[in-house]
Design a protein around this motif. Structure first.
Motif, PDB file in Angstrom:
ATOM      1  N   ALA A 149      33.099 -44.387  35.018  1.00 48.18           N
ATOM      2  CA  ALA A 149      32.802 -44.857  33.657  1.00 48.18           C
ATOM      3  C   ALA A 149      31.359 -44.562  33.290  1.00 48.18           C
ATOM      4  O   ALA A 149      31.051 -44.181  32.149  1.00 48.18           O
ATOM      5  CB  ALA A 149      33.079 -46.352  33.543  1.00 48.18           C
ATOM      6  N   TRP A 150      30.449 -44.748  34.247  1.00 47.24           N
ATOM      7  CA  TRP A 150      29.028 -44.471  33.998  1.00 47.24           C
ATOM      8  C   TRP A 150      28.834 -42.976  33.717  1.00 47.24           C
ATOM      9  O   TRP A 150      28.087 -42.599  32.805  1.00 47.24           O
ATOM     10  CB  TRP A 150      28.203 -44.895  35.201  1.00 47.24           C
ATOM     11  N   LEU A 151      29.529 -42.117  34.480  1.00 48.04           N
ATOM     12  CA  LEU A 151      29.417 -40.675  34.272  1.00 48.04           C
ATOM     13  C   LEU A 151      29.974 -40.288  32.909  1.00 48.04           C
ATOM     14  O   LEU A 151      29.396 -39.451  32.195  1.00 48.04           O
ATOM     15  CB  LEU A 151      30.161 -39.941  35.388  1.00 48.04           C
ATOM     16  N   MET A 152      31.082 -40.918  32.506  1.00 43.14           N
ATOM     17  CA  MET A 152      31.653 -40.644  31.188  1.00 43.14           C
ATOM     18  C   MET A 152      30.692 -41.102  30.085  1.00 43.14           C
ATOM     19  O   MET A 152      30.548 -40.427  29.062  1.00 43.14           O
ATOM     20  CB  MET A 152      33.001 -41.349  31.039  1.00 43.14           C
ATOM     21  N   HIS A 153      30.045 -42.241  30.285  1.00 44.82           N
ATOM     22  CA  HIS A 153      29.063 -42.750  29.317  1.00 44.82           C
ATOM     23  C   HIS A 153      27.961 -41.722  29.086  1.00 44.82           C
ATOM     24  O   HIS A 153      27.602 -41.412  27.951  1.00 44.82           O
ATOM     25  CB  HIS A 153      28.492 -44.064  29.843  1.00 44.82           C
ATOM     26  N   ARG A 154      27.434 -41.191  30.171  1.00 42.81           N
ATOM     27  CA  ARG A 154      26.350 -40.214  30.043  1.00 42.81           C
ATOM     28  C   ARG A 154      26.843 -38.908  29.416  1.00 42.81           C
ATOM     29  O   ARG A 154      26.172 -38.336  28.542  1.00 42.81           O
ATOM     30  CB  ARG A 154      25.730 -39.941  31.409  1.00 42.81           C
ATOM     31  N   ALA A 155      27.996 -38.445  29.847  1.00 39.01           N
ATOM     32  CA  ALA A 155      28.509 -37.173  29.325  1.00 39.01           C
ATOM     33  C   ALA A 155      28.810 -37.286  27.833  1.00 39.01           C
ATOM     34  O   ALA A 155      28.487 -36.374  27.056  1.00 39.01           O
ATOM     35  CB  ALA A 155      29.762 -36.770  30.093  1.00 39.01           C
ATOM     36  N   TYR A 156      29.416 -38.392  27.418  1.00 40.39           N
ATOM     37  CA  TYR A 156      29.765 -38.553  26.013  1.00 40.39           C
ATOM     38  C   TYR A 156      28.517 -38.577  25.142  1.00 40.39           C
ATOM     39  O   TYR A 156      28.430 -37.870  24.130  1.00 40.39           O
ATOM     40  CB  TYR A 156      30.572 -39.836  25.807  1.00 40.39           C
ATOM     41  N   HIS A 157      27.535 -39.389  25.519  1.00 35.53           N
ATOM     42  CA  HIS A 157      26.356 -39.519  24.675  1.00 35.53           C
ATOM     43  C   HIS A 157      25.479 -38.272  24.721  1.00 35.53           C
ATOM     44  O   HIS A 157      24.806 -37.953  23.737  1.00 35.53           O
ATOM     45  CB  HIS A 157      25.558 -40.769  25.059  1.00 35.53           C
ATOM     46  N   LEU A 158      25.490 -37.551  25.837  1.00 32.60           N
ATOM     47  CA  LEU A 158      24.764 -36.278  25.868  1.00 32.60           C
ATOM     48  C   LEU A 158      25.396 -35.298  24.889  1.00 32.60           C
ATOM     49  O   LEU A 158      24.686 -34.568  24.180  1.00 32.60           O
ATOM     50  CB  LEU A 158      24.778 -35.699  27.280  1.00 32.60           C
ATOM     51  N   SER A 159      26.722 -35.295  24.799  1.00 35.13           N
ATOM     52  CA  SER A 159      27.397 -34.385  23.876  1.00 35.13           C
ATOM     53  C   SER A 159      27.115 -34.742  22.425  1.00 35.13           C
ATOM     54  O   SER A 159      27.137 -33.870  21.550  1.00 35.13           O
ATOM     55  CB  SER A 159      28.906 -34.409  24.125  1.00 35.13           C
ATOM     56  N   ARG A 160      26.828 -36.031  22.143  1.00 32.47           N
ATOM     57  CA  ARG A 160      26.572 -36.470  20.777  1.00 32.47           C
ATOM     58  C   ARG A 160      25.100 -36.416  20.395  1.00 32.47           C
ATOM     59  O   ARG A 160      24.766 -36.570  19.217  1.00 32.47           O
ATOM     60  CB  ARG A 160      27.085 -37.905  20.590  1.00 32.47           C
ATOM     61  N   MET A 161      24.233 -36.194  21.361  1.00 34.21           N
ATOM     62  CA  MET A 161      22.808 -36.121  21.063  1.00 34.21           C
ATOM     63  C   MET A 161      22.531 -34.893  20.194  1.00 34.21           C
ATOM     64  O   MET A 161      22.919 -33.776  20.548  1.00 34.21           O
ATOM     65  CB  MET A 161      22.002 -36.016  22.363  1.00 34.21           C
TER      66      MET A 161
END
Length: 445
Positions: A374-386
């Motif tokens: 879940a933590w990895l998904m959190h980072r990946a999702y928000h990096l894609s939206r940055m």
């Protein structure tokens, strides 16, 4: 920012020949990517990398650093104060327009809690996030150096009010940081730190679902975080947090993250609003019954056409706001060209939340994740939206470096008062003490 970014692409030809102009009025010359504020507070990311410089990305727009005090849409005029208003002495600027896009977002929703205005700390801006980081590290310094047990206990007690994303993620990241920092203090141990999360409802993180919310509580309590559900903050006067269950907590840190409300400027407009103070909009993101006016984001009550119950508004979160902004820009450009508009439709995809380094919860497209995935998904999702490749690369580089090297635990609280030392140096020296007739440093009789 997202609307202007898409609009300057849609109106490229009109901007080039001078038949259109886009003016962006904003109090800051940057956009803050708020989901990264907890990591900035914990030192995992540099504060300058969680903001996007508007002058760089909106290079075809006119940027006006200031605030809209009021909007008279009947006259197509916005009253704006700029950084130069006080210096000029000529008063606010009356800014005329043809089309209005109102997207001021939201501000912290406070309650009349005694002492909150004097002692509370918000968590809505990058300045507040970095100020809170400096404050927490300073409390460790105070606790390490004081000889007063009561002062030490108050310095090491941290109260967070609000169990939503902001409160839970900020507490989790800062608890991680402070626990790590104690290894460099000879007389402060992790067990000395006391973290309290106060939530008026019976659950935290409602966006990720009840099961994942319960997991988050277990995870936090396993790290000795005192989670108080169905509890309110009644007072924080005299640096004592008084809870509705009767608990009194001497503390020097009260962080308020108990919800948001629409920006105050909405009340100073002649646009229709709903019972919560948000601008009433259609599914096309046009202001209801008001030609040439548009709105999106937290400030807009946009009907969710994918909801089971008709008339249900979209939730005020970034997931909707970013997507609404793009549709708004396309519809605005289409209206100028006499083309049909399209409805905003986006089914809620789910939510992810960080609980500190390598820990998180997620409920996405019906799937539930917890812990490291879940933590990895959190980072990946928000990096894609940055926004922008520049910021994506910088954030990714910082994450990589933080995995290779130790955390930074430096407090730069002096940045909040940068002229203090110079003012002290420039002040006239104090007068010498009076001496008596016998030459001693005492008044003569």
């Amino acid at each position: 920012m997202y609307t202007a970014l898409r609009l300057q692409r849609q109106l490229r030809a009109e901007l080039a020949d001078g038949t259109a102009e886009i003016t962006v009025v904003t109090p800051d010359p940057y956009m803050t990517y708020q989901p990264f504020l907890p990591e900035a507070a914990a030192g995992s990311l540099s504060p300058r990398h969680v903001v996007v410089p508007l002058r760089r990305v909106l290079n075809r727009c006119r940027l006006l650093i200031g605030e809209a005090e009021s909007v008279d849409h009947a006259k197509r005029t916005a009253i704006v104060t700029t950084l130069a208003t006080d210096e000029e002495g000529a008063g606010p600027v009356a800014l005329g327009y043809d089309e209005l896009v109102l997207a001021p977002g939201s501000v912290s929703r406070t309650l009349p809690v005694p002492g909150l205005a004097e002692h509370g700390i918000g968590f809505k801006t990058v300045e507040e996030a970095i100020g809170l980081r400096n404050h927490v590290l300073e409390q460790l310094d105070i606790a390490s150096s004081t000889r007063d047990p009561a002062l030490r206990d108050a310095a090491l007690t941290f109260v967070f009010v609000g169990g939503g994303y902001a409160g839970v993620e900020a507490l989790a990241e800062l608890e991680d940081m402070a626990r790590y920092a104690t290894r460099y203090y000879h007389n402060v141990k992790p067990a000395d730190l006391r973290w309290i999360l106060v939530e008026a409802a019976g659950r935290i993180l409602p966006e990720v679902g009840e099961e994942m919310g319960r997991y988050a509580i277990r995870e936090l309590r396993g790290r000795n975080v005192d989670v108080r559900l169905d509890t309110r903050l009644d007072s924080c006067e005299d640096r004592v947090a008084v809870l509705s269950d009767g608990t009194r907590l001497p503390t020097r840190t009260v962080v308020w993250t108990a919800g948001v409300k629409p920006a105050p400027v909405l009340a100073a407009t002649d646009l229709p609003r709903d019972e919560r103070g948000r601008i009433r909009c259609t599914a096309h993101l046009a202001v209801a019954d008001t030609p040439h006016a548009w709105a999106a984001g937290d400030a807009a009550a946009v009907p969710d056409v994918t909801a089971a119950e008709p008339g249900t508004p979209c939730a005020p979160n970034a997931q909707h706001a970013v997507r609404q902004a793009k549709v708004l820009a396309e519809n605005l450009a289409a209206s100028l060209r006499g083309r049909p508009l399209k409805e905003y439709a986006h089914a809620y995809a789910g939510s992810v939340a960080s609980l500190g380094l390598h820990k998180g919860v997620a409920h996405v497209y019906g799937r539930k994740l917890k812990g490291y995935p879940a933590w990895l998904m959190h980072r990946a999702y928000h990096l894609s939206r940055m926004p922008t490749a520049n910021r994506k690369a910088r954030v990714l580089a910082e994450w990589t470096l933080s995995g290779l090297f130790k955390r930074e635990i430096v407090s730069l609280g002096s940045l909040e008062h940068p002229r203090a030392e110079f003012e002290l140096a420039a002040a006239p020296p104090p007068p010498p003490p009076e001496t008596g007739s016998d030459g001693n440093d005492r008044p003569s009789s």
